[in-house]
Design a protein around this motif. Structure first.
Motif, PDB file in Angstrom:
ATOM      1  N   UNK A  58     -23.949  -0.484  24.609  1.00 18.01           N
ATOM      2  CA  UNK A  58     -23.509  -0.328  23.141  1.00 18.01           C
ATOM      3  C   UNK A  58     -22.153  -0.435  23.107  1.00 18.01           C
ATOM      4  N   UNK A  59     -21.416  -1.529  22.349  1.00 14.95           N
ATOM      5  CA  UNK A  59     -20.216  -1.336  21.913  1.00 14.95           C
ATOM      6  C   UNK A  59     -19.765  -1.507  20.521  1.00 14.95           C
ATOM      7  N   UNK A  60     -18.887  -0.733  20.181  1.00 18.15           N
ATOM      8  CA  UNK A  60     -18.328  -0.598  18.640  1.00 18.15           C
ATOM      9  C   UNK A  60     -17.109  -1.091  18.575  1.00 18.15           C
ATOM     10  N   UNK A  61     -17.282  -1.937  17.340  1.00 16.71           N
ATOM     11  CA  UNK A  61     -15.802  -2.677  17.084  1.00 16.71           C
ATOM     12  C   UNK A  61     -15.604  -2.038  15.655  1.00 16.71           C
ATOM     13  N   UNK A  84     -29.503  -8.960  23.791  1.00 14.55           N
ATOM     14  CA  UNK A  84     -29.983  -7.458  23.773  1.00 14.55           C
ATOM     15  C   UNK A  84     -28.810  -6.403  23.720  1.00 14.55           C
ATOM     16  N   UNK A  85     -27.792  -7.059  24.164  1.00 16.35           N
ATOM     17  CA  UNK A  85     -26.590  -6.268  23.841  1.00 16.35           C
ATOM     18  C   UNK A  85     -26.239  -5.698  22.270  1.00 16.35           C
ATOM     19  N   UNK A  86     -26.103  -4.288  22.225  1.00 15.95           N
ATOM     20  CA  UNK A  86     -25.707  -4.016  20.923  1.00 15.95           C
ATOM     21  C   UNK A  86     -24.329  -3.858  20.746  1.00 15.95           C
ATOM     22  N   UNK A  87     -23.573  -4.922  19.822  1.00 17.24           N
ATOM     23  CA  UNK A  87     -22.183  -4.888  19.168  1.00 17.24           C
ATOM     24  C   UNK A  87     -22.172  -4.725  17.944  1.00 17.24           C
ATOM     25  N   UNK A  88     -21.456  -3.700  17.188  1.00 21.12           N
ATOM     26  CA  UNK A  88     -21.473  -3.665  16.001  1.00 21.12           C
ATOM     27  C   UNK A  88     -20.229  -2.646  15.467  1.00 21.12           C
ATOM     28  N   UNK A  89     -20.326  -2.559  14.216  1.00 22.21           N
ATOM     29  CA  UNK A  89     -19.523  -1.378  13.764  1.00 22.21           C
ATOM     30  C   UNK A  89     -20.242  -0.064  13.739  1.00 22.21           C
ATOM     31  N   UNK A 216     -24.032   3.004  28.619  1.00 21.14           N
ATOM     32  CA  UNK A 216     -22.672   2.717  28.434  1.00 21.14           C
ATOM     33  C   UNK A 216     -22.211   2.305  27.182  1.00 21.14           C
ATOM     34  N   UNK A 217     -21.290   3.271  26.742  1.00 21.99           N
ATOM     35  CA  UNK A 217     -20.813   2.888  25.274  1.00 21.99           C
ATOM     36  C   UNK A 217     -19.243   2.880  25.323  1.00 21.99           C
ATOM     37  N   UNK A 218     -18.990   1.747  24.858  1.00 22.22           N
ATOM     38  CA  UNK A 218     -17.791   1.305  24.726  1.00 22.22           C
ATOM     39  C   UNK A 218     -17.222   1.339  23.287  1.00 22.22           C
ATOM     40  N   UNK A 219     -15.926   1.788  22.949  1.00 21.50           N
ATOM     41  CA  UNK A 219     -15.378   2.115  21.541  1.00 21.50           C
ATOM     42  C   UNK A 219     -14.012   1.265  21.665  1.00 21.50           C
ATOM     43  N   UNK A 220     -13.916   0.351  20.629  1.00 16.20           N
ATOM     44  CA  UNK A 220     -12.574  -0.213  20.270  1.00 16.20           C
ATOM     45  C   UNK A 220     -11.893   0.554  19.133  1.00 16.20           C
ATOM     46  N   UNK A 221     -10.711   0.562  19.004  1.00 16.05           N
ATOM     47  CA  UNK A 221      -9.942   1.026  18.025  1.00 16.05           C
ATOM     48  C   UNK A 221     -10.279   2.729  17.771  1.00 16.05           C
ATOM     49  N   UNK A 222     -10.380   3.484  18.847  1.00 23.43           N
ATOM     50  CA  UNK A 222     -10.859   4.874  19.003  1.00 23.43           C
ATOM     51  C   UNK A 222      -9.983   5.798  18.238  1.00 23.43           C
ATOM     52  N   UNK A 223      -8.879   5.295  17.893  1.00 25.41           N
ATOM     53  CA  UNK A 223      -7.968   6.299  17.169  1.00 25.41           C
ATOM     54  C   UNK A 223      -8.364   6.454  15.670  1.00 25.41           C
ATOM     55  N   UNK A 224      -9.090   5.624  14.908  1.00 30.04           N
ATOM     56  CA  UNK A 224      -9.718   5.546  13.839  1.00 30.04           C
ATOM     57  C   UNK A 224     -11.134   5.894  13.525  1.00 30.04           C
ATOM     58  N   UNK A 225     -11.557   6.677  14.497  1.00 27.01           N
ATOM     59  CA  UNK A 225     -13.035   7.351  14.313  1.00 27.01           C
ATOM     60  C   UNK A 225     -12.692   8.514  13.476  1.00 27.01           C
TER      61      UNK A 225
END
Ligand code: ATP
Ligand code: MG
Length: 731
Positions: A58-61, A84-89, A216-225
């Protein structure tokens, strides 16, 4: 197995991050150091080297656009499709979960997403029902309160009652609003996250399912969560999920909307054995641009602290331009953009950034005049335009007669003589009987609760929508859209609006039909194993539209990108203009009132500067017309925080420009004296026999050869010889 293609084009530190053992990792690094690149390569690495199934990731953008880009970059690294990979906000992912598990979430199957505009309308209606005075209780503030509470994970009943009127009143509004949303199956943006977080807590079976799935969880721009996003992630990761969080504390710019920079620190405490990786080599900008960014952000306290460096060249100095007013500033931006294009550059290499959307109109006009193609990001989003929302409301009603927001929107658009009084009567019935406005209308007609004339008109409206639905049943999405704008009279209605506007609205409606034609379903989350097979294309389209955050590219061909600094996050452009560098505008005047906000503004400036790859312009205006008022602002403090050795002041055609800040010229070449203009001064209004009235912008040369530039009301800016111009001072 050959994984070199994944590791080529990475430096040693980046490679460490990409190939780090499976576990929790925090990549904390400055702008342009390859964080997003690391995330993409990490996913490819997990799939290829660690044999993780794409299903398990799961990837978060931060934006839908970034998600689409990430998927395509991973696919090109791997040479296979990873549907089948989940990528999204966060919002997109939460929405997907709610669609798949609406029952568990306590929602009707056809729940509707409320965008910001719908939400405000609804809050206004709720407040009216509570008899609250809008003057005393601004609805926007109530929306702010509600969203803030939701972002912190609080339902209305969990908001501390408090003893001040502010808290008590807003809590009441929140409660009533919550109830209305629940009854109507309405879900605002903040609710998407709050509710999907609640699923985790109330449905251990579902949580368990997803915990097993997403190892596996990956998060971009983590400072703005924000708080709820962090909690959502933490619960989902549980004991087994491995998280790679990637971010930059210096780019945290959403504190005003609830983002928590502390999440970076919390992450290290809450997750087991977090490995911290730092990247400091920048691959994006010239040495000069980087030094400016480093110096500026050095004025903030409490940083994790990191310096960016580059192996690249120093490049050109940063250019500073002081416009006489906002029009002059915009003209300058357009001119330099034109130079760039004439020198062989492409318009889409250029970004014009500003602090607030209100600045865009003048810049837009300058681009139009210079015939430069441009695209506005985020301003009034395509799908938020009045005519588009009207068309969508008809489509919504076709899909779901009980959507109250849609009903409210078009029951009298185009005008069909259904007045406010009639509507209020219908609302009253809906409230009393606990039914939708659609049902209330029917009841009102059947039981003769409405005035006969009004009832007749409502009958017509109901018939129109039912007929539309019947006609649409067999149609494809774009045919349906076409029917909805033609048969309702909407297209004619908007096309009849005066002048340019009518034309633009008509074109936009036609654009909507072609958007429907191109719609291929949800790209970020392709349908999988029939899980959401019941979701119709129409419904999927309507959802997608509500979640769209203004990234739609409606105009074909390369174009200059114009956007707020906030929406520029994560992007890069060879040529960047930061416009409106003025105190009060940037830093924004609101930031002066709250501690910590100036620092956030400075981070925003840091984000802006670090978008530039080759050339950066900082521009400001001495006077500016904003919201109908002329303002005189000092140049932004951020200008003085950029070392003067890196800056060159732009002088038009060798003319004199006024130094900002300290009164000294900061131009690399030394200082200049102002030219003596007999009887004239900058900014003075003058009259010319042929060109009419204008304002003195600047001058150059002296004596007989002095030239002066005047911005004429009718013919625009012109250079004139002082000796011949015969200018008549007006004030
Ligand atoms: P931001 O903080 O602005 O989001 P970032 O840290 O995510 O930036 P990226 O966007 O991943 O940085 O990378 C910045 C630019 O540098 C991109 O154009 C990327 O392709 C390039 N880049 C990153 N690493 C390398 C490398 N090792 N070799 C060549 N180019 C690189
Ligand atoms: Mg990035």
């Amino acid at each position: 197995m050959d994984v070199t293609h994944i590791l080529d084009q990475l430096n040693d530190r980046q490679r460490d991050a990409v190939t780090a053992p499976v576990g929790n990792h925090l990549v904390i690094a400055g702008a342009g150091s390859g964080k997003t690149r690391v995330l993409v390569h990490r996913i490819a690495w997990l799939i290829e080297a660690e044999q993780v199934s794409p299903q398990g990731i799961l990837a978060v953008t931060f934006t839908n656009k970034a998600a689409a880009e990430m998927r395509s970059r991973i696919e090109s690294l791997l040479g296979i499709s990873v549907r089948t990979l989940w990528v999204g906000t966060f919002h997109g992912i939460a929405h997907r979960l709610l669609r798949m598990h609406w029952q568990e979430a306590g929602l009707p199957q056809n729940f509707q997403i409320l965008d910001a505009d719908d939400q405000l309308r609804l809050v206004k209606r709720v407040m009216r029902a509570l008899d609250l005075d809008e003057q005393k209780w601004p609805p926007r503030q109530a929306v702010w309160f509600i969203n803030g509470q939701k972002d912190e994970g609080r339902r209305a009943r969990e908001v501390p009652a408090g003893d001040d009127l502010f808290q008590i009143t807003h809590r009441r509004i929140y409660e009533a609003y919550e109830e209305t949303c629940q009854e109507g199956g309405l879900v605002d943006f903040a609710e998407l996250l709050l509710r999907s977080h609640e699923i985790w807590l109330t449905r251990p079976d579902l949580l368990d399912h997803y915990q097993r799935r997403f190892g596996h969880l990956l998060v971009d721009e983590f400072q703005d969560t924000n708080t709820i996003q962090y909690a959502w992630l933490r619960v989902l990761a549980g004991r087994t999920g491995k998280v790679m969080a990637v971010g930059d504390d210096d780019q945290s710019i959403y504190g005003w909307r609830g983002a928590r920079i502390e999440n970076i620190h919390r992450f290290r405490e809450d997750f087991a054995d977090v490995g911290v990786i730092r990247l400091e080599q920048n691959y994006r900008s010239t040495g000069t641009i980087l030094r400016a960014a480093n110096a500026l952000i050095g004025n903030n306290a409490d940083r994790l602290g990191k310096e960016l460096w580059t192996e690249g060249a120093d490049g050109d100095p940063i250019q500073v331009y002081s416009g006489y007013n906002d029009l002059d500033e915009a003209r300058f931006v357009a001119e330099r953009t034109q130079d760039w294009i004439q020198a062989g550059g492409s318009p889409d290499e250029v970004a014009v950034l500003y602090r607030s959307n209100a600045q865009s109109r003048v810049l837009e006009e300058a681009m139009l005049r210079a015939q430069i193609p441009y695209r506005i990001y985020g301003g009034v989003r395509f799908f938020e335009r009045v005519e588009i929302k009207n068309a969508l409301a008809y489509m919504r009603l076709v899909h779901d007669r009980h959507s109250d927001p849609a009903f409210e929107r078009v029951v009298n658009t185009p005008t069909r003589g259904i007045g406010d009084k009639t509507l209020e009567a219908v609302r009253e019935i809906a409230r009393a009987r606990q039914v939708s406005l659609w049902q209330a209308t029917k009841l009102g007609i059947e039981e003769k609760l409405l005035a006969p004339r009004a009832a007749a008109k409502l009958v017509e409206f109901l018939k129109l929508v039912d007929e539309l639905a019947a006609a649409c049943a067999e149609q494809s999405l774009h045919e349906l859209a076409d029917t909805c704008i033609q048969a309702t009279g909407l297209l004619d209605f908007h096309a009849r609006e005066r002048g340019e506007r009518g034309l633009a609205r008509k074109e936009n409606l036609e654009e909507l039909v072609s958007a429907c034609r191109q719609f291929t379903g949800d790209l970020v989350f392709p349908l999988e194993d029939g899980a959401s097979a019941e979701v119709s294309v129409l419904e999927e389209f309507l959802d997608q539209v509500a979640l769209d955050s203004g990234e739609r590219e409606s105009q074909a061909g390369p174009a200059v990108q114009m956007m707020t600094l906030h929406s520029a996050k994560g992007l890069e452009f060879p040529l960047v203009f930061l416009s409106g560098m003025e105190e009060g505008l940037f830093p924004h005047r609101m930031s002066a009132e709250e501690p910590g906000r100036i620092e956030e503004e400075r981070r925003l400036c840091y984000v802006g500067i670090t978008r530039a790859m080759k050339q950066l312009y900082l521009t400001y205006a001495e006077t500016r017309r904003l919201h109908g008022q002329d303002t005189y602002n000092r140049p932004s403090r951020f200008l003085t925080e950029v070392p003067s050795a890196l800056v060159q002041e732009v002088r038009m055609g060798g003319a004199v420009s006024r130094p900002y800040g300290s009164g000294r010229s900061r131009a690399a070449g030394g200082s200049f004296a102002e030219v003596d203009l007999p009887g004239l001064r900058m900014g003075q209004r003058v009259h010319h026999a042929k060109f009419g009235e204008g304002i003195v912008l600047q001058s150059e040369g002296s004596g007989e050869r002095a030239r002066v530039q005047i911005n004429f009301q009718d013919v625009g800016a012109k250079w004139l010889m002082m000796g011949y111009a015969n200018l008549e001072p007006l004030d």
